[in-house]
Design a protein around this motif. Structure first.
Motif, PDB file in Angstrom:
ATOM      1  N   LEU A 507       0.826  -1.209   0.000  1.00  0.00           N
ATOM      2  CA  LEU A 507       0.000   0.000   0.000  1.00  0.00           C
ATOM      3  C   LEU A 507       0.857   1.254   0.000  1.00  0.00           C
ATOM      4  N   ALA A 508       1.976   1.200   0.749  1.00  0.00           N
ATOM      5  CA  ALA A 508       2.880   2.359   0.798  1.00  0.00           C
ATOM      6  C   ALA A 508       3.430   2.638  -0.602  1.00  0.00           C
ATOM      7  N   GLU A 509       3.770   1.546  -1.327  1.00  0.00           N
ATOM      8  CA  GLU A 509       4.292   1.709  -2.700  1.00  0.00           C
ATOM      9  C   GLU A 509       3.206   2.287  -3.611  1.00  0.00           C
ATOM     10  N   LYS A 510       1.990   1.775  -3.442  1.00  0.00           N
ATOM     11  CA  LYS A 510       0.881   2.255  -4.265  1.00  0.00           C
ATOM     12  C   LYS A 510       0.583   3.731  -3.975  1.00  0.00           C
ATOM     13  N   LEU A 511       0.653   4.089  -2.688  1.00  0.00           N
ATOM     14  CA  LEU A 511       0.429   5.479  -2.293  1.00  0.00           C
ATOM     15  C   LEU A 511       1.507   6.396  -2.878  1.00  0.00           C
ATOM     16  N   ASP A 512       2.746   5.894  -2.883  1.00  0.00           N
ATOM     17  CA  ASP A 512       3.860   6.666  -3.487  1.00  0.00           C
ATOM     18  C   ASP A 512       3.610   6.906  -4.973  1.00  0.00           C
ATOM     19  N   GLU A 513       3.153   5.825  -5.612  1.00  0.00           N
ATOM     20  CA  GLU A 513       2.871   5.875  -7.058  1.00  0.00           C
ATOM     21  C   GLU A 513       1.783   6.918  -7.368  1.00  0.00           C
ATOM     22  N   ILE A 514       0.681   6.846  -6.580  1.00  0.00           N
ATOM     23  CA  ILE A 514      -0.431   7.796  -6.786  1.00  0.00           C
ATOM     24  C   ILE A 514       0.024   9.219  -6.460  1.00  0.00           C
ATOM     25  N   GLU A 515       0.841   9.330  -5.401  1.00  0.00           N
ATOM     26  CA  GLU A 515       1.348  10.651  -4.992  1.00  0.00           C
ATOM     27  C   GLU A 515       2.133  11.310  -6.128  1.00  0.00           C
ATOM     28  N   LYS A 516       3.020  10.522  -6.761  1.00  0.00           N
ATOM     29  CA  LYS A 516       3.825  11.059  -7.882  1.00  0.00           C
ATOM     30  C   LYS A 516       2.921  11.508  -9.029  1.00  0.00           C
ATOM     31  N   ARG A 517       1.885  10.671  -9.287  1.00  0.00           N
ATOM     32  CA  ARG A 517       0.960  11.001 -10.382  1.00  0.00           C
ATOM     33  C   ARG A 517       0.197  12.296 -10.070  1.00  0.00           C
ATOM     34  N   ILE A 518      -0.191  12.455  -8.802  1.00  0.00           N
ATOM     35  CA  ILE A 518      -0.908  13.676  -8.387  1.00  0.00           C
ATOM     36  C   ILE A 518      -0.005  14.902  -8.569  1.00  0.00           C
ATOM     37  N   TYR A 519       1.275  14.762  -8.148  1.00  0.00           N
ATOM     38  CA  TYR A 519       2.210  15.893  -8.294  1.00  0.00           C
ATOM     39  C   TYR A 519       2.396  16.264  -9.761  1.00  0.00           C
ATOM     40  N   GLU A 520       2.458  15.204 -10.586  1.00  0.00           N
ATOM     41  CA  GLU A 520       2.649  15.425 -12.025  1.00  0.00           C
ATOM     42  C   GLU A 520       1.452  16.188 -12.614  1.00  0.00           C
ATOM     43  N   LEU A 521       0.240  15.733 -12.246  1.00  0.00           N
ATOM     44  CA  LEU A 521      -0.976  16.383 -12.754  1.00  0.00           C
ATOM     45  C   LEU A 521      -1.134  17.799 -12.192  1.00  0.00           C
ATOM     46  N   ALA A 522      -0.636  18.001 -10.958  1.00  0.00           N
ATOM     47  CA  ALA A 522      -0.759  19.316 -10.323  1.00  0.00           C
ATOM     48  C   ALA A 522       0.313  20.288 -10.831  1.00  0.00           C
ATOM     49  N   GLY A 523       1.416  19.698 -11.300  1.00  0.00           N
ATOM     50  CA  GLY A 523       2.522  20.550 -11.781  1.00  0.00           C
ATOM     51  C   GLY A 523       3.439  21.001 -10.665  1.00  0.00           C
ATOM     52  N   GLU A 524       3.218  20.487  -9.449  1.00  0.00           N
ATOM     53  CA  GLU A 524       4.106  20.833  -8.331  1.00  0.00           C
ATOM     54  C   GLU A 524       3.857  19.886  -7.163  1.00  0.00           C
ATOM     55  N   LYS A 525       4.803  19.876  -6.207  1.00  0.00           N
ATOM     56  CA  LYS A 525       4.635  19.069  -4.997  1.00  0.00           C
ATOM     57  C   LYS A 525       3.889  19.881  -3.951  1.00  0.00           C
ATOM     58  N   PHE A 526       3.050  19.217  -3.178  1.00  0.00           N
ATOM     59  CA  PHE A 526       2.318  19.879  -2.097  1.00  0.00           C
ATOM     60  C   PHE A 526       1.858  18.803  -1.120  1.00  0.00           C
ATOM     61  N   ASN A 527       1.328  19.208   0.012  1.00  0.00           N
ATOM     62  CA  ASN A 527       0.846  18.249   1.011  1.00  0.00           C
ATOM     63  C   ASN A 527      -0.583  17.844   0.658  1.00  0.00           C
ATOM     64  N   ILE A 528      -0.721  16.638   0.131  1.00  0.00           N
ATOM     65  CA  ILE A 528      -2.038  16.157  -0.330  1.00  0.00           C
ATOM     66  C   ILE A 528      -3.032  16.078   0.828  1.00  0.00           C
ATOM     67  N   ASN A 529      -2.511  15.840   2.039  1.00  0.00           N
ATOM     68  CA  ASN A 529      -3.392  15.708   3.197  1.00  0.00           C
ATOM     69  C   ASN A 529      -3.795  17.053   3.805  1.00  0.00           C
ATOM     70  N   SER A 530      -3.276  18.141   3.225  1.00  0.00           N
ATOM     71  CA  SER A 530      -3.652  19.468   3.719  1.00  0.00           C
ATOM     72  C   SER A 530      -4.806  20.014   2.873  1.00  0.00           C
ATOM     73  N   PRO A 531      -6.019  20.127   3.448  1.00  0.00           N
ATOM     74  CA  PRO A 531      -7.152  20.650   2.665  1.00  0.00           C
ATOM     75  C   PRO A 531      -6.858  22.030   2.073  1.00  0.00           C
ATOM     76  N   LYS A 532      -6.093  22.853   2.838  1.00  0.00           N
ATOM     77  CA  LYS A 532      -5.788  24.208   2.378  1.00  0.00           C
ATOM     78  C   LYS A 532      -4.935  24.176   1.116  1.00  0.00           C
ATOM     79  N   GLN A 533      -3.849  23.390   1.166  1.00  0.00           N
ATOM     80  CA  GLN A 533      -2.951  23.305   0.005  1.00  0.00           C
ATOM     81  C   GLN A 533      -3.641  22.627  -1.175  1.00  0.00           C
TER      82      GLN A 533
END
Length: 875
Positions: A507-533
């Motif tokens: 699950l940790a690997e899968k979460l890492d994979e999804i996290e990278k994809r989210i950053y790619e789609l967002a165009g930057e890194k951010f805290n996914i668990n932060s509602p504000k960001q």
């Protein structure tokens, strides 16, 4: 001290709270989201505003003086969802407990009450704060009156002062009325001038100040079409302005001085919070709703250091006191035996040292009366003592007699029987960080008082069970079931820790994979668990439509993201990331924390929480492992047999509640469908949509399934519309068609309500009662909720009775057949066993036989069975 009055719009704020929070229920099945949201809002207002005077104004009814001007005023409004209606009486009760005055006036709206009082307060130089969800009230803003309008949610309030209104609209508060006159208000069905929206209305008012001035200078309006619309709808514009004008001269029978705030009634508040299940709010108040300790009668008892034979008689009350709620891990800190000849406190050390005491505890012929037989059995098993001869359980008896009460400890049960000579644990042990085991007399007396209460109350409880025709339910179902549950809990369930660790890694690997994809789609890194960001990324960087705002920014709640799923790929990934994150933290890491040294988890089953009779599971909750997500289902791979060459065997009742409904309602079509073993959801779709079997689409079947199960739970058009994503009107039509197709169900529901009104309770097939005193309430909302409870309790409760009976019969059959197979878990309508491979053939024969014949219905009970090397494979 300067005066400050807070005036609140009750209906508007209750609606806001209801739609801002997900549907919540307390343990009695009452919806509580609007009550909770309203209470949170109220507590915040009291804390921040510190009013000297306060009032909550309510709309008095559907008809107001405005209907004389325009019959269709507020027409087209959807009926209040029953899930909200049933909460209004509780909100009013809470306001009483808070010490807040409430007022309503026939023919007038809450706005008029607020408008009139605010004017009186202004004249008296009193500071005024108005709280509502309705922007109409912004017309009341002045130098001494601020209008707080709730935005999305319940905590985000926008403050309207004359300056803010000027900045926002370029208008004065008085011009808000003219703006409404021109643009109308769809929520109140005020027509305005068709085609004139907010922007046009503001532009016209900046030029002409009022509706009257505008029409006097109509020839100066630029734009031919606009001028024509204004000309054609002149009467409508003036009428709309009149409708939007708050009446500040309503004939009130109260004055500002009568609204002085003197504080809340803490005892009443605690009692209500306890009833509603608002544990967090109880803790904020610094209490748990328990009443103050009463003076106890003196108790004479003997503290023994050696067990004498005359202490161990037939028919004695026994208490084995454990300090921790989780008795699997807690040691016995003291014991007491009480009978006609004496009262004795026994140090727990004697359990190990006295062979005479152990023999007596294990003697089947010596009858023992206890509070919570399951805890008693399990606690003693950990001491190597197999207690036998338990003949009565006060906790289970009390639950059967009055299932709506909360039985956290013996003092709660004592209160049910008006018995006062026993203390709450907190008064002896303390609470929180100060909780400890006292030495000597206070501990000895507390435990002995508990045993004495059991001894004193046993006959009272048995008499009441007999009077209610519930002795059979007690002695042949619930009480013996506690022994079966104790055995299941003590046995525990084997968990493959390595598999769980592997899942954690995957699950940790899968979460890492999804996290990278989210950053790619967002165009930057951010805290996914932060509602504000996350809000900044979604709504500013990616420009997705804003659905809801909060005080700190944009709402990124699950319901918001689900609405945006089709807008951008990132949304689906974020939802998946959250789901997997919850699986990881709550379930996988949660389970890893509670695995014992023996490689097992030992849950606790509660018999005394749900009023329907359903069992619940805690520490860990094994009934709640998510199965919708593939990754969630896979968690069941970690549940394995505890012995080599054994398998997990699962048996699941198929559509048990619908079968019970068919039996109880005797609806001809429903009974025939089950007798002919038809797919009930397809059959329902055929009847409701008037199509042949081959023409039933998957969507039709899905809708039919939602209605079938919804009917069992007394679903409303609002609830069904939320489940299916359709309008309330469509959902209402669907429910009407269902009742046309299955008239026997409708007839049952009408007759059970009538029955409940006559008796004050409803019963299940095995005589479990649920008292519904609210069914004769004069209050429509309270009565409506009670009626739905009356309809669905016999169905849900009978299904619970049946599976409990099946567990008892199954435990006995395994014993009779001399099988090694063990019952491990009960999960909703499913029983989970572990069994040697060479007993599988026998189980395939006896499990369906026992479960399908637990209770005889007019339709067959059907059980699906599977087995495999893990719980996952047994599905």
């Amino acid at each position: 001290m300067s005066k400050k009055i807070v005036l609140m719009d009750g209906n508007s704020l209750a609606y806001r709270a209801f739609f801002a929070l997900p549907l919540l229920n307390n343990d009695k099945g009452v919806h509580t989201n609007a009550i909770y949201g309203f209470t949170m809002m109220l507590m915040r207002i009291l804390e921040e505003e510190k009013p000297t005077h306060i009032l909550v104004a309510w709309d008095a009814g559907k008809t107001t003086f405005r209907h004389k001007t325009f019959k269709e005023y507020k027409g087209g409004r959807q009926k209040t969802p029953p899930e909200l209606s049933e909460q209004f009486p509780y909100i009013r009760e809470l306001l009483k407990a808070f010490g807040i005055k409430q007022y309503e006036l026939e023919e007038y709206e809450a706005d008029d009450i607020i408008g009139t009082l605010s004017l009186h307060a202004e004249k008296d130089k009193t500071e005024v704060k108005i709280i509502s969800g309705d922007k109409d009230l912004t017309q009341l803003a002045s130098d001494s009156t601020t209008v707080g309008i709730t935005k999305k949610g319940i905590t985000d309030i926008e403050l309207y002062t004359p300056d803010h209104i000027k900045e926002k609209y370029g208008l004065t508060p008085e011009q808000i009325i003219d703006m409404k006159g021109l643009m109308g208000d769809s929520s109140d069905n005020i027509p305005g001038v068709p085609g004139v929206g907010e922007k046009t209305a503001i532009k016209l008012l900046k030029e002409h100040q009022t509706v009257e001035n505008l029409y006097e200078a109509l020839d100066q309006v630029s734009g031919k079409k606009l001028k024509e619309k204004l000309e054609e709808n002149k009467d409508q514009a003036f009428m709309s302005k009149e409708l939007a004008t708050i009446n500040r001269g309503a004939p009130l029978t109260i004055s500002v001085d009568e609204l002085e705030y003197e504080g809340s009634n803490q005892e009443q508040l605690q009692s209500l919070f306890k009833e509603l299940g608002f544990q967090t709010l109880l803790e904020k108040m610094g209490g748990d709703g328990q009443e103050a300790e009463q003076e106890l009668e003196e108790l004479t008892f003997e503290v023994v250091d050696k067990i004498e034979q005359d202490m161990l008689v037939n028919e004695a009350a026994v208490i084995m006191e454990v300090f921790d709620e989780n008795y699997h891990k807690a040691d016995i800190i003291g014991c007491s035996i009480v009978h006609e000849k004496g009262k004795y406190y026994i140090p727990s050390s004697l359990l190990q040292e006295s062979s005479v005491l152990k023999e007596w505890l294990e003697d089947e012929s010596k009858k023992k009366w206890v509070y919570d037989s399951k805890q008693t059995i399990v606690s003693l098993k950990h001491k190597g003592i197999d207690i036998k001869g338990i003949d009565f359980d006060l906790m289970i008896a009390a639950y059967i007699i009055s299932p709506s009460e909360t039985y956290n400890e013996l003092a709660d049960v004592a209160k049910l029987f008006s018995y006062k000579d026993v203390s709450y644990n907190e008064s002896v042990y303390g609470k929180g960080a100060k909780r400890r085991i006292p030495e000597g007399a206070p501990l000895h007396e507390h435990i002995t008082r508990k045993a004495n209460a059991v001894f004193e109350l046993r006959n009272t409880a048995m008499d009441k069970l007999e009077e209610n025709n519930q002795l059979t339910l007690f002695s042949e179902l619930e009480f013996p079931l506690a022994k079966v549950l104790a055995e299941m809990e003590h046995t525990g369930v084997q968990v493959d820790k390595e598999r769980l660790e592997q899942m954690k890694k995957e699950l940790a690997e899968k979460l890492d994979e999804i996290e990278k994809r989210i950053y790619e789609l967002a165009g930057e890194k951010f805290n996914i668990n932060s509602p504000k960001q996350l809000g900044v990324i979604l709504f500013e960087r990616l420009g997705l439509p804003v659905i809801k705002k909060t005080k700190t920014g944009y709402s990124t709640s699950a319901d918001v993201l689900e609405k945006l799923e089709e807008e951008h790929k990132i949304v689906r990934d974020i939802l998946h990331y959250r789901q997997l994150g919850k699986l990881q933290s709550t379930y996988i890491e949660g389970l890893l924390k509670v695995i014992w040294d023996n490689g097992k988890v030992h849950t606790r089953f509660s018999q005394v929480i749900a009023q329907t009779g359903r069992l619940s599971s805690i520490d860990p909750n094994l009934q709640n492992i998510p199965i919708r997500l593939e990754e969630g289902r896979k968690i069941r791979q970690a549940f394995v047999p505890s012995e080599k060459d054994w398998v997990i065997f699962a048996a699941d009742y198929s559509q048990i509640e619908l079968r019970v409904l068919a039996h109880i309602s005797q609806d001809k079509k429903l009974v025939e469908a089950f007798q002919q073993d038809l797919d009930i959801h397809t059959k329902t779709a055929m009847d409701v949509f008037h199509v042949n079997e081959e023409d039933v689409t998957s969507d039709m079947r899905r809708q039919a399934k939602a209605v079938n199960f919804g009917i069992v739970y007394g679903i409303s058009d609002y609830g069904l519309s939320q489940n299916l994503g359709i309008t309330r009107k469509e959902a209402g039509t669907f429910i009407d068609k269902y009742f046309e197709s299955f008239p026997g169900v409708k007839e049952y529901m009408e007759s059970i309500v009538q029955d409940a009104k006559e008796k004050g309770y409803v019963t299940t097939l095995l005589q479990r009662r649920r008292y519904i005193p609210e069914i004769t309430s004069r209050n429509f909302n309270i009565r409506s909720f009670a009626e739905r409870t009356a309809m669905n309790t016999p169905i849900q409760g009978s299904a619970a009775d049946i599976i409990k009976k099946a567990m008892l019969d199954m435990a006995q059959r395994l014993k009779d057949e001399n099988l090694q197979s063990r019952l491990l878990l009960q999960v909703h309508d499913e029983l989970i066993f572990e069994a040697p491979k060479d007993e599988i053939e026998k189980l395939q024969e006896i499990v369906p036989d026992v479960m399908e014949n637990a209770v005889q219905l007019d339709v067959p009970l059907k059980v699906d069975i599977e087995f495999g090397s893990t719980w996952f494979d047994a599905k």
